[in-house]
Design a protein around this motif. Sequence first.
Motif, PDB file in Angstrom:
ATOM      1  N   LEU A  68       0.849  -1.193  -0.010  1.00  0.00           N
ATOM      2  CA  LEU A  68       0.132  -0.023   0.023  1.00  0.00           C
ATOM      3  C   LEU A  68       0.915   1.286  -0.001  1.00  0.00           C
ATOM      4  N   SER A  69       1.910   1.201   0.642  1.00  0.00           N
ATOM      5  CA  SER A  69       2.854   2.444   0.637  1.00  0.00           C
ATOM      6  C   SER A  69       3.497   2.648  -0.666  1.00  0.00           C
ATOM      7  N   ASN A  70       4.002   1.478  -1.207  1.00  0.00           N
ATOM      8  CA  ASN A  70       4.262   1.580  -2.465  1.00  0.00           C
ATOM      9  C   ASN A  70       3.446   2.071  -3.565  1.00  0.00           C
ATOM     10  N   SER A 112       5.279   5.238 -13.927  1.00  0.00           N
ATOM     11  CA  SER A 112       4.235   5.203 -12.921  1.00  0.00           C
ATOM     12  C   SER A 112       2.876   4.144 -13.421  1.00  0.00           C
ATOM     13  N   ALA A 113       2.583   4.448 -14.514  1.00  0.00           N
ATOM     14  CA  ALA A 113       1.264   3.552 -14.771  1.00  0.00           C
ATOM     15  C   ALA A 113       1.673   2.028 -14.732  1.00  0.00           C
ATOM     16  N   THR A 114       2.620   1.758 -15.132  1.00  0.00           N
ATOM     17  CA  THR A 114       3.048   0.102 -15.242  1.00  0.00           C
ATOM     18  C   THR A 114       3.327  -0.388 -13.879  1.00  0.00           C
ATOM     19  N   ALA A 115       3.978   0.732 -13.152  1.00  0.00           N
ATOM     20  CA  ALA A 115       4.240  -0.017 -11.888  1.00  0.00           C
ATOM     21  C   ALA A 115       2.810   0.103 -11.035  1.00  0.00           C
ATOM     22  N   GLU A 116       1.809   0.883 -11.187  1.00  0.00           N
ATOM     23  CA  GLU A 116       0.608   0.699 -10.713  1.00  0.00           C
ATOM     24  C   GLU A 116       0.093  -0.356 -11.127  1.00  0.00           C
ATOM     25  N   ASN A 117       0.115  -0.816 -12.316  1.00  0.00           N
ATOM     26  CA  ASN A 117      -0.465  -2.053 -13.011  1.00  0.00           C
ATOM     27  C   ASN A 117      -0.094  -3.253 -12.139  1.00  0.00           C
ATOM     28  N   TYR A 118       1.423  -3.457 -12.051  1.00  0.00           N
ATOM     29  CA  TYR A 118       1.944  -4.475 -11.470  1.00  0.00           C
ATOM     30  C   TYR A 118       1.594  -4.629  -9.824  1.00  0.00           C
ATOM     31  N   LEU A 119       1.563  -3.447  -8.940  1.00  0.00           N
ATOM     32  CA  LEU A 119       1.299  -3.165  -7.585  1.00  0.00           C
ATOM     33  C   LEU A 119      -0.075  -3.832  -7.329  1.00  0.00           C
ATOM     34  N   LEU A 120      -1.013  -3.435  -8.195  1.00  0.00           N
ATOM     35  CA  LEU A 120      -2.410  -3.977  -8.121  1.00  0.00           C
ATOM     36  C   LEU A 120      -2.414  -5.523  -8.136  1.00  0.00           C
ATOM     37  N   ALA A 121      -1.773  -6.211  -9.202  1.00  0.00           N
ATOM     38  CA  ALA A 121      -1.698  -7.440  -9.283  1.00  0.00           C
ATOM     39  C   ALA A 121      -0.982  -8.346  -7.865  1.00  0.00           C
ATOM     40  N   LEU A 149       9.243  -8.583  -5.041  1.00  0.00           N
ATOM     41  CA  LEU A 149       8.068  -8.329  -5.747  1.00  0.00           C
ATOM     42  C   LEU A 149       7.999  -6.817  -6.210  1.00  0.00           C
ATOM     43  N   ALA A 150       8.187  -5.820  -5.367  1.00  0.00           N
ATOM     44  CA  ALA A 150       8.243  -4.333  -5.408  1.00  0.00           C
ATOM     45  C   ALA A 150       9.259  -4.109  -6.490  1.00  0.00           C
ATOM     46  N   LEU A 151      10.454  -4.582  -6.470  1.00  0.00           N
ATOM     47  CA  LEU A 151      11.661  -4.218  -7.235  1.00  0.00           C
ATOM     48  C   LEU A 151      11.300  -4.902  -8.663  1.00  0.00           C
ATOM     49  N   GLY A 152      10.683  -6.023  -8.558  1.00  0.00           N
ATOM     50  CA  GLY A 152      10.224  -6.563  -9.994  1.00  0.00           C
ATOM     51  C   GLY A 152       9.326  -5.654 -10.654  1.00  0.00           C
ATOM     52  N   SER A 153       8.449  -5.108 -10.088  1.00  0.00           N
ATOM     53  CA  SER A 153       7.397  -4.092 -10.384  1.00  0.00           C
ATOM     54  C   SER A 153       8.208  -2.893 -10.843  1.00  0.00           C
ATOM     55  N   TYR A 154       9.119  -2.396 -10.140  1.00  0.00           N
ATOM     56  CA  TYR A 154       9.824  -1.196 -10.654  1.00  0.00           C
ATOM     57  C   TYR A 154      10.691  -1.213 -11.759  1.00  0.00           C
ATOM     58  N   ILE A 155      11.515  -2.332 -11.694  1.00  0.00           N
ATOM     59  CA  ILE A 155      12.334  -2.970 -13.002  1.00  0.00           C
ATOM     60  C   ILE A 155      11.657  -3.166 -14.191  1.00  0.00           C
ATOM     61  N   SER A 156      10.418  -3.794 -14.142  1.00  0.00           N
ATOM     62  CA  SER A 156       9.855  -3.969 -15.238  1.00  0.00           C
ATOM     63  C   SER A 156       9.095  -2.729 -15.902  1.00  0.00           C
ATOM     64  N   SER A 157       8.699  -1.771 -14.907  1.00  0.00           N
ATOM     65  CA  SER A 157       8.183  -0.459 -15.434  1.00  0.00           C
ATOM     66  C   SER A 157       9.235   0.315 -16.094  1.00  0.00           C
TER      67      SER A 157
END
Length: 316
Positions: A68-70, A112-121, A149-157
């Motif tokens: 949630l903080s991310n 930001s949009a891609t990071a939100e996409n993966y954080l929601l998942a 998981l968080a780092l994976g979201s940011y790297i992919s983004s």
Amino acid sequence: RDSAVPAMENTTEVSTFFLLGLTAAPELQGPLFALFLMVYLITLIGNLTMILVILLDPHLHTPMYFFLSNLSLVDFCYSSTVTPKVLAGLLTDNKLISYNACAAQMFFFALSATAENYLLATMAYDRFVAVCKPLHYPMIMTRNACIRLALGSYISSFLTAAIDVGDTFCLPFCVNNVVHHFFCDIPAVMSLACSDKHMNELILIFICSFHIIFALGVILISYLLIFITILSFHSSKGMKKALTTCTSHFTAVSLFYGTVIIMYLKPSSSHSMDRDKILSVFYTMVIPMLNPMVYSLRNKEVKSAFMKMFCRQNFL
């Protein structure tokens, strides 16, 4: 073309873009500025407060609140990438943006949009493990697992944003510099290219499709398994609690993915610029404002932590 709108000569490379904005009606500039400023301030206060509350309260140092903080951090960046330029355009009527600034805005927006996409998942997966595998939850959702998981979201983004910007700005812009949008969105900028962009559009559609389908698949499968598990308990109280949680989540997911799918998963020839601009307001300004309320402010633990922090500050 209206003489007030700057345009480049056919033989000149574009060095600046002109953002048309949401409306050209002068009487709407003031009310829109006031509205978007209020939305932006609520977004900043809500998301930054959420991050602060989660950081300061040890009881919230759990995987769910870590994600949630991310999400709040991403929403803060998401809104700050677009809204300040929109506000400046409404206030000063200066809607020019340089070539490099446009590319930078597009990059951070896509990131930001891609990071939100993966954080929601990721959040949906976290809830699946908590509900369906409660005994294994501490072993699966460890601190290291959450960080990965968080780092994976940011790297992919980051990689996605770099590809999207490269895919768009490798095209020549030599005829028109008028962007029919209020920020440098990919379809709006790509439509200005003065060469064949069919392959670039296909690359964009493929990348967006992959990310959206993968993340949506994780979300839908996670919540399907959650519902199956809850139904097997035959507990009306537990079922009601799960449905309440999922309703909030699916509200935000529907808004986010609904607008993204309409915006990006189709060729530019079928785009309506005016409709796209209205849809874009939701996922660039409204959703980042609503997410703290949808995911966190309705949560009793977050409310309790906020009250503790507020009371502590008053007694200092």
